[in-house]
Write a protein that holds these residues in place. Structure first.
Motif, mmCIF file in Angstrom:
data_model
loop_
_atom_site.group_PDB
_atom_site.id
_atom_site.type_symbol
_atom_site.label_atom_id
_atom_site.label_comp_id
_atom_site.label_asym_id
_atom_site.label_seq_id
_atom_site.Cartn_x
_atom_site.Cartn_y
_atom_site.Cartn_z
ATOM 1 N N TYR A 1 -4.056 -3.125 2.747
ATOM 2 C CA TYR A 1 -3.245 -2.308 1.844
ATOM 3 C C TYR A 1 -1.762 -2.477 2.134
ATOM 4 C CZ TYR A 1 -7.797 -0.052 1.014
ATOM 5 O OH TYR A 1 -9.119 0.197 0.724
ATOM 6 N N ASP A 2 -1.433 -2.806 3.382
ATOM 7 C CA ASP A 2 -0.034 -3.049 3.734
ATOM 8 C C ASP A 2 0.563 -4.207 2.930
ATOM 9 O OD1 ASP A 2 0.398 -1.052 5.593
ATOM 10 O OD2 ASP A 2 -0.037 -2.285 7.351
ATOM 11 N N ARG A 3 -0.248 -5.219 2.633
ATOM 12 C CA ARG A 3 0.285 -6.429 2.008
ATOM 13 C C ARG A 3 -0.104 -6.608 0.548
ATOM 14 N NH1 ARG A 3 -4.204 -8.523 5.211
ATOM 15 N NH2 ARG A 3 -5.712 -9.607 3.858
ATOM 16 N N GLU B 1 0.303 -4.944 -2.308
ATOM 17 C CA GLU B 1 1.274 -4.776 -3.396
ATOM 18 C C GLU B 1 2.181 -5.989 -3.514
ATOM 19 O OE1 GLU B 1 4.805 -1.650 -4.707
ATOM 20 O OE2 GLU B 1 3.058 -0.917 -3.592
ATOM 21 N N GLU B 2 2.654 -6.485 -2.376
ATOM 22 C CA GLU B 2 3.519 -7.673 -2.402
ATOM 23 C C GLU B 2 2.759 -8.891 -2.912
ATOM 24 O OE1 GLU B 2 6.287 -10.384 0.641
ATOM 25 O OE2 GLU B 2 5.261 -8.570 1.358
ATOM 26 N N GLU B 3 1.487 -8.999 -2.538
ATOM 27 C CA GLU B 3 0.686 -10.149 -2.939
ATOM 28 C C GLU B 3 0.420 -10.175 -4.439
ATOM 29 O OE1 GLU B 3 -3.984 -11.482 -2.528
ATOM 30 O OE2 GLU B 3 -3.045 -10.557 -0.778
ATOM 31 N N THR B 4 0.147 -9.005 -5.009
ATOM 32 C CA THR B 4 -0.292 -8.956 -6.407
ATOM 33 C C THR B 4 0.784 -8.503 -7.384
ATOM 34 O OG1 THR B 4 -1.082 -6.671 -6.218
ATOM 35 C CG2 THR B 4 -2.628 -8.432 -5.631
ATOM 36 N N GLY B 5 1.830 -7.876 -6.870
ATOM 37 C CA GLY B 5 2.870 -7.357 -7.751
ATOM 38 C C GLY B 5 2.517 -6.042 -8.408
ATOM 39 N N ALA C 1 1.689 -1.936 -8.002
ATOM 40 C CA ALA C 1 1.823 -0.791 -7.104
ATOM 41 C C ALA C 1 0.444 -0.263 -6.717
ATOM 42 C CB ALA C 1 2.631 0.308 -7.778
ATOM 43 N N THR C 2 0.301 0.147 -5.470
ATOM 44 C CA THR C 2 -0.985 0.642 -4.972
ATOM 45 C C THR C 2 -0.948 2.112 -4.573
ATOM 46 O OG1 THR C 2 -0.442 0.008 -2.698
ATOM 47 C CG2 THR C 2 -1.551 -1.647 -4.068
ATOM 48 N N LYS D 1 0.743 4.302 1.341
ATOM 49 C CA LYS D 1 1.813 4.572 2.299
ATOM 50 C C LYS D 1 1.198 4.977 3.630
ATOM 51 C CE LYS D 1 2.595 9.177 0.239
ATOM 52 N NZ LYS D 1 3.623 10.059 -0.355
#
Length: 804
Positions: A72-74, A76-80, A82-83, A86
């Motif tokens: 979950y840490d990565r 959002e950056e991988e897929t673009g 928002a998840t 936090k």
């Protein structure tokens, strides 16, 4: 969208577990199609609360949940996308001394598993969560790497990641059936067409039990109502507010858009869909039940007074799948090769989603899980779990205990008695206090009339009674009803060759020979630990632990090499077992039979059929308590007569399973599921002597490679002051450095010390001299205590009774 003609894997169900499984399969290069009957998340994912906690009682399940956090840490950056993820940390409160002891032991467990967990004062906890009243709080624990996510958003991100890696996801596509031909999965039929495939993964949430049943697979879960409240904005609620669990008030909390989500686990939960889930139930909720939620609300108001004036947005009532033991279900179904299950997440599917999907994907693609997942393995279930009413009865109890104290040695009360030995009534009349495993009633200890377990983190009420049974075994003779043992018959012209491939030890001895053996995977890990008696040239009688009946049967049956003529049959119900153990066991047995049971006529490691009270008894000379003894396997209808004859033969003490545990710890005997398992090899476990060096067997190459290179961990026994209470999972320190944790713990009544077993780890290699050359401490409830280490049994009946 048209469907492909074929795929390597079809995943059924588009919640977080299905999408995570598809994501990880696609990342591995597997051709995967996910079919969802409605829309993604429309089952139970869309209404999940979204708390992500990591700590569990198993190191590997904790690792699984830790992987979720890393993913979950990565993501959002991988897929673009928002998840909502936090890492705001998680607080757990303790409001009485017993709970504070539990929390401190949980903190030690966290340290054992490599998690950062801090103990806080009530004031320090309030500083992190200012809205709460802490007047009754004794202390708190804080896990800074815990957090929360938006369930629908994180599932959408997993789905996008899966598509980016090549997965096909099809919504509004209802699976109608799974094709099975000659016992093999060949395809999936949906309302949009058929996909040929050799593997199907059922991630259908609360629908999984009914879906799996269509192909003869049993998935023990039922639907339960679960409610949580969402408030309007509350002054002082900030985005970085940690999640909060208040088990003494049965509640959990998280921040949401400036307000709070608050839910809980009431002691009188409500099952749902007792007669089946209604057709078309998707993106659907149940009517809010304010009356039933009132008990949770009252408890919550005492913790967060601001709730009294807060506006209420919603009271969400969404059904979710729960299981009889509170753990989720993963793995390949033992009834149907090629059919995999990921379901029953007990309202922590978001926390588990990343790791469970990873593990299930590896299981599907590589035909084995990434590490030992026994606590969640579908094969932990058995015969009682085919009855939905029994499952529901037990699951109601498990749900109600979600936040109650997790006492050492705690037993379930519901759905009992279920499976009973023919001696049940006799033993009950003699004062047996029963425990239960896989539905079987088993005597744990014997006490006065009306005795029952009284749970505590201190010395339990059965301590002295078990000590007396222990002493009777060491000095006299005890009789233990172990009828719940799982027993299999392996028969056929290729039985010797088949078992010789599956078993690491040499099982080729003549009829009458008895062999203790492990069964290994390709990495040398221990998949089973059992005893094999050769009854005839073409027949074996195999005995294993009660809880491993389904798992071990599945491992052996699937391990028979293709083309070999050998059949495996479960014969558990046909045989009762009485274990006669102690230095005077031969005297009692000889008085009850005309057979010669002298050491010359009946040596250790052999099996014979002898007559007792008219019964043909399979007598196995073997011991798990470190004393002379026999397991007497008796056709069920003769059990009472043999029991009576043995008692009539002399002074015999009835004993139970808790005495077995204290006795085996002194002798250093390993227990599968704690001390040994798929992540441990015979060499690491000190069982290298049971792995033959002659002919080939499964896992031999890995064992021999390890013989050449050495090991990086080694199982050792530790002793501490008798006042120390060891339960397992206590942290091991060598020369001040954390090197492992206890796999099991207890007390030795002969040696008069606390005893624990655990692996000492060192990446650069572990030798006998290295283990014995250190100075050791154990962390127990966050306090370090000195201990001694040994690689030898603490107790030896032939030699010295107590080894220092």
């Amino acid at each position: 969208m048209s469907l492909p003609d074929s795929a390597e894997v079809v995943v059924v169900g588009g919640g977080i577990i299905g999408c995570s499984t598809a994501y990880h399969l696609a990342k591995m290069g597997v051709e995967v199609v996910l079919l969802e009957r409605a829309k993604l998340t429309s089952g139970s994912t869309f209404h999940a609360a979204g708390l992500v906690g990591q700590l569990r009682s198993s190191a590997n399940i904790t690792q699984l949940l830790g992987y979720s956090v890393e993913l979950y840490d990565r993501l959002e950056e991988e897929t673009g996308l928002a998840t909502g993820w936090k890492r705001n940390g998680g607080l757990r409160l303790a409001c009485n001394d017993e709970r504070w002891t539990e929390v401190k032991r949980q903190a030690t467990t966290a340290h054992s598993f490599g998690l950062e967990m801090e103990l806080l004062t009530a004031k320090e906890a309030q500083d992190l969560w200012p809205l709460m009243d802490v007047s009754d709080v004794v202390g708190a624990a804080f896990l800074p790497t815990d957090g929360q996510a938006n369930p629908s958003d994180i599932t959408a991100a997993l789905a996008k990641g899966a598509r980016m890696a090549g997965a096909l996801i099809v919504e509004d596509c209802a699976v109608q059936s799974v094709d099975i031909e000659n016992g093999v999965v060949t395809g999936v039929v949906s309302d949009k067409g058929r996909i040929a495939c050799p593997k199907v993964v059922a991630c259908c949430g609360q629908w999984t039990r009914a879906f799996a049943a269509t192909v003869g697979v049993n998935v023990p879960l039922v639907s339960m109502e679960h409610q949580y409240m969402v408030t309007e904005r509350i002054e002082g609620v900030t985005p970085n507010l940690p999640t909060l669990r208040d088990p003494d008030r049965l509640t959990y909390w998280k921040e949401e858009v400036g307000g709070l989500v608050m839910g809980g686990y009431e002691p009188n939960p409500k099952p749902w869909a007792v007669k089946g889930i209604p057709e078309g139930f998707h993106f659907s909720l149940l009517d809010s039940d304010f009356d039933h939620f009132e008990q949770i609300m009252e408890l919550a108001l005492g913790r967060v007074p601001a709730m009294e004036t807060a506006g209420i947005k919603t009271l969400t009532n969404g059904p979710e799948s729960f299981t009889p033991d509170g753990n989720f279900i993963l793995g390949e179904a033992p009834e149907q090769p090629g059919f995999f299950v990921g379901a029953g997440f007990n309202a922590f599917g978001i926390a588990s989603g990343g790791g469970a999907g990873m593990a299930l994907a590896e299981w599907v693609a590589k035909k084995e899980p990434p590490f030992d997942l026994w606590p969640v393995d579908i094969r932990r279930f058995g015969r009682p779990h085919f009855d939905t009413d029994w499952i529901r009865t037990r699951t109601v109890e498990a749900y109600g205990k979600h936040y109650t104290m997790a006492w050492p040695s705690e037993e379930h009360d519901s759905g009992r008695p279920c499976r009973r030995s023919p001696l049940y009534a006799t033993l009950k009349a003699r004062g047996a206090v029963f425990g239960e495993k896989l539905g079987w009633e088993r005597p744990n200890w014997y006490g006065p009339d009306g005795a029952r377990d009284e749970y505590t983190y201190g010395r339990p009420n059965w301590f002295a009674h078990v000590g007396a049974e222990h002493a009777a075994c060491r000095d006299g003779v005890v009789l233990i009803d172990q009828s719940s043992f799982a027993k299999f018959a392996l028969k056929g012209p290729d039985a010797v060759a088949a078992l010789g491939w599956i078993a690491a030890n040499d099982v080729s001895g003549p009829p009458g020979s008895l062999t203790y053996t492990q069964m290994l995977n390709d990495h040398g890990g221990i998949e089973a630990d059992l005893t094999c008696a050769r009854m005839a040239l073409d027949e074996y009688y195999i005995v294993t632990g009660t809880g491993f009946a389904t798992r071990d049967f599945d491992w052996i049956a699937k391990g028979i090499p293709q083309g070999m003529n050998a059949q495996l049959v479960d014969v558990t119900s046909g045989w009762a077992v009485l274990s006669l153990m102690g230095p005077k066991a031969r005297d009692i047995l000889q008085a009850a039979t005309r057979a010669d049971v002298s050491n010359d006529a009946f040596p250790f490691g052999t099996a014979q059929t002898i007559g007792i009270a008219g019964a043909p008894v399979r007598a196995l000379r073997v011991s798990y308590v470190g004393e002379l003894g026999w397991e007497l396997h008796i056709p069920t209808e003769y059990a009472q007569s043999v029991y009576d004859a043995l008692h009539a033969a002399g002074d015999v003490t009835d004993a139970g399973y808790r005495a077995i545990e204290t006795l085996r710890l002194e002798k250093g005997y390993r227990a599968w599921g704690s001390d040994i398992g798929p992540d441990h090899t015979p060499l690491e476990a000190g069982l290298g002597w049971a792995a033959r060096k002659s002919t080939d067997y499964r896992g031999k190459a890995a064992v021999e490679a390890q013989r050449a290179t050495g090991v990086t961990k080694m199982l050792a026994t530790f002793t501490a002051d008798p006042k120390v209470i060891l339960l397992g999972r206590e942290t091991i320190y060598r020369d001040g450095v954390r090197v492992g944790y206890l796999s099991s713990g207890g007390f030795g009544h002969t040696v008069g010390k606390a005893i624990g077993m655990g692996y000492v780890r060192h990446a650069e290699g572990v030798t006998r001299d290295w283990v014995l050359g250190g100075t050791y401490e154990l962390e127990v409830a966050t306090k370090r205590v000195p201990c001694e280490v040994t690689l030898s049994p603490l107790y030896d009946p032939q030699n010295v009774r107590v080894k220092s």
